[in-house]
Motif scaffolding. Structure first.
Motif, PDB file in Angstrom:
ATOM      1  N   ASP A  15       4.222  14.658  49.018  1.00  0.00           N
ATOM      2  CA  ASP A  15       5.133  15.491  49.126  1.00  0.00           C
ATOM      3  C   ASP A  15       5.276  15.625  47.678  1.00  0.00           C
ATOM      4  OD1 ASP A  15       6.704  17.507  50.540  1.00  0.00           O
ATOM      5  OD2 ASP A  15       8.316  16.704  49.571  1.00  0.00           O
ATOM      6  N   ASP A  45       4.113  12.292  54.351  1.00  0.00           N
ATOM      7  CA  ASP A  45       4.521  13.770  53.982  1.00  0.00           C
ATOM      8  C   ASP A  45       3.856  14.317  53.239  1.00  0.00           C
ATOM      9  OD1 ASP A  45       7.161  15.780  53.518  1.00  0.00           O
ATOM     10  OD2 ASP A  45       8.389  13.960  53.615  1.00  0.00           O
ATOM     11  N   GLY A  46       3.763  16.107  54.188  1.00  0.00           N
ATOM     12  CA  GLY A  46       3.322  17.486  53.315  1.00  0.00           C
ATOM     13  C   GLY A  46       1.426  17.011  53.434  1.00  0.00           C
ATOM     14  N   ASP A  84       4.348  15.974  58.974  1.00  0.00           N
ATOM     15  CA  ASP A  84       5.567  16.595  59.252  1.00  0.00           C
ATOM     16  C   ASP A  84       5.339  18.290  58.924  1.00  0.00           C
ATOM     17  OD1 ASP A  84       5.905  16.285  56.509  1.00  0.00           O
ATOM     18  OD2 ASP A  84       7.172  16.326  56.095  1.00  0.00           O
ATOM     19  N   HIS A  85       4.358  18.951  58.165  1.00  0.00           N
ATOM     20  CA  HIS A  85       3.996  20.274  57.672  1.00  0.00           C
ATOM     21  C   HIS A  85       3.412  19.889  56.490  1.00  0.00           C
ATOM     22  CE1 HIS A  85       5.913  19.061  53.771  1.00  0.00           C
ATOM     23  NE2 HIS A  85       7.053  18.320  54.127  1.00  0.00           N
ATOM     24  N   HIS A 121       6.927  24.521  51.324  1.00  0.00           N
ATOM     25  CA  HIS A 121       7.106  24.787  53.200  1.00  0.00           C
ATOM     26  C   HIS A 121       7.804  25.154  53.624  1.00  0.00           C
ATOM     27  CE1 HIS A 121       8.733  20.831  52.718  1.00  0.00           C
ATOM     28  NE2 HIS A 121       8.182  20.139  52.200  1.00  0.00           N
TER      29      HIS A 121
HETATM   30 ZN   LIG Z   1       8.212  17.396  53.886  1.00  0.00          ZN
END
Ligand SMILES: [Zn+2]
Length: 524
Positions: A242, A46-47, A289-290, A421
């Motif tokens: 994240d 994540d992230g 995811d981003h 984000h």
């Molecule tokens: Zn995320």
């Protein structure tokens, strides 16, 4: 040898060349032992920004990138938030199909007064009440089940994030595991799996011990899921980077520590796959995811709306605002859309605006882009207007580029390294995408645009399962599948929208008729 901050991990005994060799032997029947079943293992960090990957912090991911297929032009789907992209990952579609339109979204059947947080899985259970489904299109678990295959997902992100990886598990389709669904009571669906996990592994530490949750989750993955449930596809969503980057920024000592531990855990899981004899038939995807950007400027857009007479007060429902920090969703009667857009176009902090309808990329209201460009036109859950906030490529306190104005109650320059984000700057859109294994070309670098929407169609193609194509759907990454060898024709275009003194542009990469939004910004 693999080394990490916490000691040395043994090397994978099987190199890429040996993996391919074993796969050929297995196909030709030249070996004594039967070929292991195919496994696709998807790790979502994540992230994770791709520029955070290096040999010292992330030796495992760096090795996979070095030996496998590296996509240098990968995309998070806008708004670049976690749950939207989790739903995209497991459906191969944009929000117009899957219906998870943001992290914070407004559905009157869940809460008629305010947006709800999709990170809380009890809210997603409420979302299923009026509509029957949290995700409103076929999911990876359901498609695999129809083809006699099984998806198992584990997550150390939020409970909502964990649940969205496979909501159909409540109906016995595949398995979804999150230790905090109801701590010590529900650790997974279906119930028999939950009971086994709670009996064998207890409950994870309570929030907010992200590293402790990851440790618990990945232990369940290695000791129970892989050897006992023997999935065909497994998703491991790793949460701690994240939260660390939100608080301390990309490149901070805290973020680097979280990332090292994540990388080490992924390495241990791959060693387990190897020990189980499945690595020769295992394809691995590492994605995120981003990306992330530093929050350097604050604006209270809701306060500005109230002052302008466009919203009665913060709790009013005449205009509902669902803030994703770097972007905002607005829900209001259609007749009031144009006055809202004109207000947003006068606000210096506002960047780019999207409205429903329109044609040729232009939204229905002048000076806006169409929801069609971002696949946001869900039939019952779409907002009426989406706006992004201003961004720059300035460095954060740790020397990492990407800065963003953020909506909240603090106004003006922001101190500290807090980051996030949700916007449409290139630093949050660009995510990580690496693939490795016997079915994947490597070592190769691909500059063709890809996104999280392309993973489900590609994974299913590895199992010989075809998926629908059309607007708002991802593509099979044929160019990186070893036996295919097709090449992708890449192009890039810029669309402008303008009204009066306001103008903005959006940049879109395309391949084989599929569009990917790279970034968007306002002329200042
Ligand atoms: Zn995320």
């Amino acid at each position: 040898m693999f080394s990490s901050s916490r000691g040395t991990i043994a090397p994978w005994m099987i190199t890429r060349a040996a993996v391919a060799f074993v796969a050929v032997l297995a196909l030709s029947g030249a070996t004594q032992t039967p070929a292991p079943d195919r496994l696709v293992a998807i790790f979502v960090v994540d992230g994770l920004r791709p520029d955070s990957i290096n040999e010292s912090d992330t030796p495992t991911i760096a090795r996979l990138r070095r030996e496998g297929a590296e996509y240098t032009n990968s995309h998070s789907i806008f708004p670049t938030v976690t749950r939207l992209n989790a739903a995209t990952l497991v459906t191969g579609t944009y929000p117009m199909h899957h219906g998870i339109v943001a992290n914070s979204m407004f559905v009157a059947g869940v809460n008629e007064r305010a947006p709800f947080d999709t990170g809380d899985y009890t809210q997603l259970l409420k979302l299923e009440t009026p509509t029957g489904r949290a995700i409103t299109t076929d999911t990876l678990a359901e498609i695999l089940q129809r083809n006699n295959r099984r998806l198992v997902t584990v997550s150390s992100g939020s409970t909502g994030n964990g649940y969205l990886l496979n909501p159909a598990a409540r109906q016995g389709i595949g398995v979804v595991i999150h230790g905090l669904f109801e701590r010590g009571v529900i650790a997974a669906y279906p119930k028999d799996v939950s009971d086994v996990i709670l009996k064998g592994y207890g409950a994870p530490p309570p929030d907010p011990d992200d590293l402790g949750q990851m440790q618990w989750t990945d232990n369940v993955l290695r000791e129970y899921v892989l050897p006992e449930l023997r999935p065909d596809v497994v998703i491991d969503w790793l949460g701690p980077l994240d939260s660390s980057q939100h608080a301390h920024g990309v490149g901070s000592p805290e973020a680097k520590d979280a990332l090292r531990r994540i990388d080490e855990s992924i390495g241990r899981t791959i060693l387990k796959i190897e020990a189980l004899g499945r690595l020769p038939r295992t394809d691995i995807i590492i994605t995120s995811d981003h990306g992330f950007a530093h929050h350097n400027e604050g604006v209270d857009l809701v306060g500005r709306l109230i002052a302008a007479g466009l919203k009665a007060d913060r709790a009013s429902t005449d205009l509902v605002v669902a803030s994703q920090s770097q972007s905002l969703l607005f829900y209001l009667p259609p007749a009031r859309v144009e006055p809202l857009v004109r207000f947003l176009q006068r606000e210096p902090s506002v960047d780019v605006i999207f409205t429903r309808g329109g044609s040729g990329g232009q939204g229905r209201v002048s000076g806006t882009f169409s929801f069609d460009l971002i696949g946001a036109n869900h039939e019952s859950r779409a907002a009426n207007v989406i706006a992004t906030l201003a961004w720059t490529s300035d460095n954060n306190p740790h020397g990492v580029p990407g800065a963003q104005t953020v909506n909240g109650t603090t106004v003006g320059p922001l101190a500290g390294a807090a980051s996030g984000h949700g916007g449409l700057n290139p630093w949050v859109v660009r995510n990580t995408f690496v693939a490795w294994g016997p079915d994947i070309q490597g070592p190769r670098r691909f500059d063709a645009p890809v996104s999280l929407a392309d993973i489900t169609p590609t994974v299913l193609a590895l199992f010989g399962i075809r998926t629908p194509s059309g607007p708002g759907r991802g593509r099979v990454l044929s160019e990186s599948i070893a036996r295919d060898g097709s090449t992708a024709q890449v192009s890039r275009r810029t669309i402008e929208t303008r009204v009066g003194a306001y103008s903005s542009t959006i940049v879109i990469s395309s391949v084989s008729g599929h569009d990917y939004v790279d970034t968007a910004s306002r002329a200042r």
